[in-house]
Write an enzyme that holds these catalytic residues in place. Structure first.
Site, PDB file in Angstrom:
ATOM      1  N   ASP A 160     -10.936  58.028 101.763  1.00 32.28           N
ATOM      2  CA  ASP A 160     -11.536  57.013 102.645  1.00 32.28           C
ATOM      3  C   ASP A 160     -12.952  57.433 103.047  1.00 32.28           C
ATOM      4  OD1 ASP A 160      -8.920  55.757 102.659  1.00 32.28           O
ATOM      5  OD2 ASP A 160      -8.333  57.456 103.894  1.00 32.28           O
ATOM      6  N   HIS A 197      -4.330  56.957 107.302  1.00 30.24           N
ATOM      7  CA  HIS A 197      -4.742  56.547 105.951  1.00 30.24           C
ATOM      8  C   HIS A 197      -4.043  55.224 105.654  1.00 30.24           C
ATOM      9  CE1 HIS A 197      -5.584  56.277 101.769  1.00 30.24           C
ATOM     10  NE2 HIS A 197      -4.295  56.239 101.493  1.00 30.24           N
TER      11      HIS A 197
HETATM   12  P1  NAX Z   1       3.181  58.054  90.910  1.00 33.62           P
HETATM   13  O1  NAX Z   1       4.346  57.173  91.232  1.00 33.62           O
HETATM   14  O2  NAX Z   1       2.420  57.874  89.647  1.00 33.62           O
HETATM   15  O3  NAX Z   1       3.673  59.571  90.930  1.00 33.62           O
HETATM   16  C1  NAX Z   1       4.481  60.080  91.939  1.00 33.62           C
HETATM   17  C2  NAX Z   1       5.303  61.183  91.321  1.00 33.62           C
HETATM   18  O4  NAX Z   1       6.021  61.814  92.375  1.00 33.62           O
HETATM   19  C3  NAX Z   1       6.335  60.684  90.310  1.00 33.62           C
HETATM   20  O5  NAX Z   1       6.163  61.397  89.093  1.00 33.62           O
HETATM   21  C4  NAX Z   1       7.670  60.998  90.972  1.00 33.62           C
HETATM   22  O6  NAX Z   1       8.679  61.356  90.039  1.00 33.62           O
HETATM   23  C5  NAX Z   1       7.278  62.177  91.863  1.00 33.62           C
HETATM   24  N1  NAX Z   1       8.205  62.416  92.977  1.00 33.62           N
HETATM   25  C6  NAX Z   1       8.879  61.513  93.722  1.00 33.62           C
HETATM   26  N2  NAX Z   1       9.653  62.150  94.614  1.00 33.62           N
HETATM   27  C7  NAX Z   1       9.437  63.476  94.442  1.00 33.62           C
HETATM   28  C8  NAX Z   1       9.955  64.638  95.055  1.00 33.62           C
HETATM   29  N3  NAX Z   1      10.880  64.553  96.042  1.00 33.62           N
HETATM   30  N4  NAX Z   1       9.522  65.850  94.626  1.00 33.62           N
HETATM   31  C9  NAX Z   1       8.637  65.940  93.630  1.00 33.62           C
HETATM   32  N5  NAX Z   1       8.121  64.878  92.990  1.00 33.62           N
HETATM   33  C10 NAX Z   1       8.517  63.662  93.397  1.00 33.62           C
HETATM   34  O7  NAX Z   1       2.240  57.981  92.188  1.00 33.62           O
HETATM   35  P2  NAX Z   1       0.705  58.412  92.327  1.00 33.62           P
HETATM   36  O8  NAX Z   1      -0.142  57.285  91.945  1.00 33.62           O
HETATM   37  O9  NAX Z   1       0.514  59.728  91.663  1.00 33.62           O
HETATM   38  O10 NAX Z   1       0.603  58.539  93.917  1.00 33.62           O
HETATM   39  C11 NAX Z   1       1.290  59.569  94.611  1.00 33.62           C
HETATM   40  C12 NAX Z   1       1.264  59.290  96.108  1.00 33.62           C
HETATM   41  O11 NAX Z   1      -0.082  59.309  96.582  1.00 33.62           O
HETATM   42  C13 NAX Z   1       1.811  57.904  96.504  1.00 33.62           C
HETATM   43  O12 NAX Z   1       2.641  58.056  97.642  1.00 33.62           O
HETATM   44  C14 NAX Z   1       0.555  57.130  96.852  1.00 33.62           C
HETATM   45  O13 NAX Z   1       0.829  56.077  97.758  1.00 33.62           O
HETATM   46  C15 NAX Z   1      -0.264  58.223  97.477  1.00 33.62           C
HETATM   47  N6  NAX Z   1      -1.713  57.988  97.623  1.00 33.62           N
HETATM   48  C16 NAX Z   1      -2.326  58.525  98.704  1.00 33.62           C
HETATM   49  C17 NAX Z   1      -3.684  58.432  98.893  1.00 33.62           C
HETATM   50  C18 NAX Z   1      -4.353  59.048 100.085  1.00 33.62           C
HETATM   51  O14 NAX Z   1      -5.564  58.865 100.201  1.00 33.62           O
HETATM   52  N7  NAX Z   1      -3.665  59.762 100.979  1.00 33.62           N
HETATM   53  C19 NAX Z   1      -4.527  57.669  97.945  1.00 33.62           C
HETATM   54  C20 NAX Z   1      -3.906  57.486  96.611  1.00 33.62           C
HETATM   55  C21 NAX Z   1      -2.428  57.235  96.610  1.00 33.62           C
HETATM   56  O15 NAX Z   1      -2.210  55.871  96.845  1.00 33.62           O
END
Ligand code: NAX
Length: 327
Positions: A161, A189
Site C-alpha cells: 500500500d 491492509h
Molecule cells: P495463493 O492462493 O496463490 O497461494 C496461497 C498458498 O498458501 C497456496 O499454495 C496454499 O496451498 C498455501 N496455504 C494455505 N494454507 C496454508 C497453510 N496452513 N500452511 C502453508 N501453506 C498454506 O495466494 P497468493 O496470491 O500467493 O496470496 C497469499 C496471501 O497473500 C493471500 O491471503 C492474499 O490475500 C494475501 N495478500 C496480501 C497482501 C498484503 O499486502 N498484505 C497483498 C497481496 C495478497 O493479496
C-alpha cells in the site's frame, strides 16, 4: 562468508511464493553477502506439495550462489525449526458466498497453530512477517500465541500500500518516484487504510503544496490506493502477486536496514488513536537489524483523524470476530 540464515515461507507454492522465493535466494531481501536456507511450507495437500517440488527444482536450476539449502515440508514444526525469519504468506482465500467472519475464523485457526509452533521452535532472534489476509488480524492472532517471542517481533505487511501510494503521488506531481518521501500507511491492509499524504514530501517540500489539490488527495488518491487490489483482480483475473512479493522484499529489507523509515503494521499500544490491542499500519524507523521504533511525532488533522477512526473501527470489529482465538 556469513553464516546462512534460515528463512521460512508459508504458502511457498502459491502465486506470491513464485515471485518471492527467487528474490530471497538472489540476495534482494537480505543482501548480496548473506547466504540463506529456504524452509518452504505448504498446506498438506498433494497438489500443493507437488507444485512445491517443481518450485524447488526451479530454485536449484537458478544456481543461486547464496542459496545453501531448501527444505520442503507440510509440517510447521519442521518448516519453522530454527528459522530466523518466518514469512507467513499462505492463507485460505475467501470462497464464493463466504462471510468475512468465516474467513477471519478459518484463517485464525491457521495462525493460532503457526504462532504456537514458531514460538516453540524458531530461532531466539526470530522475526515474523504476515502477508496472508486478513493480514493485520492474522498477525495479532499469531502474536497472541507467543510466550517466548515478544509482540513487537510480529509485523504485518502494509508496504504494498505504501509503494502504491508513493507511485500515485509521483505520477500526479510528474516527478521521479524517489522524489517522494515519508508517505506512510495507517491502519488495516484493506480499503479502509489511510495513506497519510499530509506528512509526505516531494523534493523536500510538503506534497500538499506541490500537488495543491486537496480534493484529489482526500478523494481519488485515497480511493485509488485503497482499491488498487480490487482493480488488479478486475484486470488480471488474479490478485497482486509480483508486486506483493516485491513489497515483502522491501518490508524485510527496510527492517534490516538501520535508519530506514517505512510503514509496518505493528501492535498499536494506543498510538495515533488506534485501539491498544490491534495491529495497525504506522510509520517506523529501523533501529538495529530486525528492530524498530514507532515514529510518534506526526500530528493528525481532522480529516486524518476521521480516516484513522474508520480503519481502527474495522480492526476492532475484526478483533471481536476472533476474540475467542486470542490468548
Ligand atoms: P495463493 O492462493 O496463490 O497461494 C496461497 C498458498 O498458501 C497456496 O499454495 C496454499 O496451498 C498455501 N496455504 C494455505 N494454507 C496454508 C497453510 N496452513 N500452511 C502453508 N501453506 C498454506 O495466494 P497468493 O496470491 O500467493 O496470496 C497469499 C496471501 O497473500 C493471500 O491471503 C492474499 O490475500 C494475501 N495478500 C496480501 C497482501 C498484503 O499486502 N498484505 C497483498 C497481496 C495478497 O493479496
Amino acid at each position: 562468508m556469513k553464516t546462512p540464515i534460515r528463512v521460512a515461507v508459508t504458502g511457498a507454492a502459491g502465486q506470491i511464493g513464485y515471485s518471492l522465493l527467487f528474490r530471497i535466494a538472489s540476495g534482494a531481501m537480505f543482501g548480496p553477502d548473506q547466504p540463506v536456507i529456504l524452509q518452504l511450507i505448504e498446506a498438506p495437500i498433494e497438489k500443493a506439495l507437488q507444485a512445491l517440488g517443481g518450485v524447488a527444482m526451479e530454485l536449484d536450476d537458478c544456481a543461486f550462489p547464496l542459496l545453501k539449502g531448501i527444505v520442503q515440508t507440510s509440517d510447521p514444526a519442521v518448516g519453522f525449526k530454527e528459522a530466523n525469519w518466518c514469512l507467513l504468506v499462505g492463507a485460505k482465500p475467501r470462497g464464493p458466498g463466504m462471510e468475512r467472519a468465516d474467513l477471519l475464523k478459518d484463517n485464525g485457526k491457521i495462525f493460532i497453530g503457526q504462532g504456537q509452533v514458531i514460538d516453540a521452535v524458531a530461532a531466539a532472534d526470530a522475526r515474523v512477517c504476515v502477508v496472508g489476509n486478513p493480514a493485520n488480524t492474522n498477525c495479532m492472532i499469531a502474536a497472541s500465541q507467543a510466550k517466548r517471542l515478544p509482540a513487537e517481533r510480529f509485523t504485518a505487511m502494509v508496504r504494498l500500500d505504501q509503494n502504491r501510494a508513493q507511485t500515485q503521488l509521483a505520477k500526479k506531481a510528474g516527478v521521479n518516484l524517489t522524489a517522494v518521501k515519508d508517505i506512510f500507511i495507517y491502519g488495516n491492509h484493506s480499503p479502509t487504510m489511510f495513506p497519510s499524504f499530509a506528512h509526505a514530501t516531494i523534493n523536500g517540500k510538503p506534497a500538499t503544496s506541490v500537488i495543491n489539490d486537496t480534493a484529489w488527495l482526500q478523494g481519488p488518491f485515497c480511493e485509488t490506493v485503497g482499491k488498487r487490489g480490487a482493480a488488479i483482480i478486475a484486470a488480471r483475473g488474479l490478485s497482486s502477486a509480483a508486486s506483493a512479493a516485491n513489497a515483502l522484499v522491501d518490508h524485510v529489507r527496510s527492517l534490516v536496514t538501520p535508519g530506514a523509515v517505512h510503514s509496518l503494521a505493528v501492535k498499536s499500544e494506543g498510538r495515533y488513536g488506534f485501539d491498544a490491542n490491534v495491529w495497525a499500519g504506522m510509520p517506523v524507523r529501523t533501529t538495529t537489524p530486525g528492530s524498530y521504533e514507532v515514529i510518534t511525532s506526526y500530528q493528525m488533522d481532522d480529516f486524518a483523524k476521521s480516516k484513522i477512526a474508520a480503519t481502527n473501527k474495522e480492526l476492532v470489529d475484526e478483533r471481536s470476530f476472533v476474540a475467542d482465538m486470542i490468548k
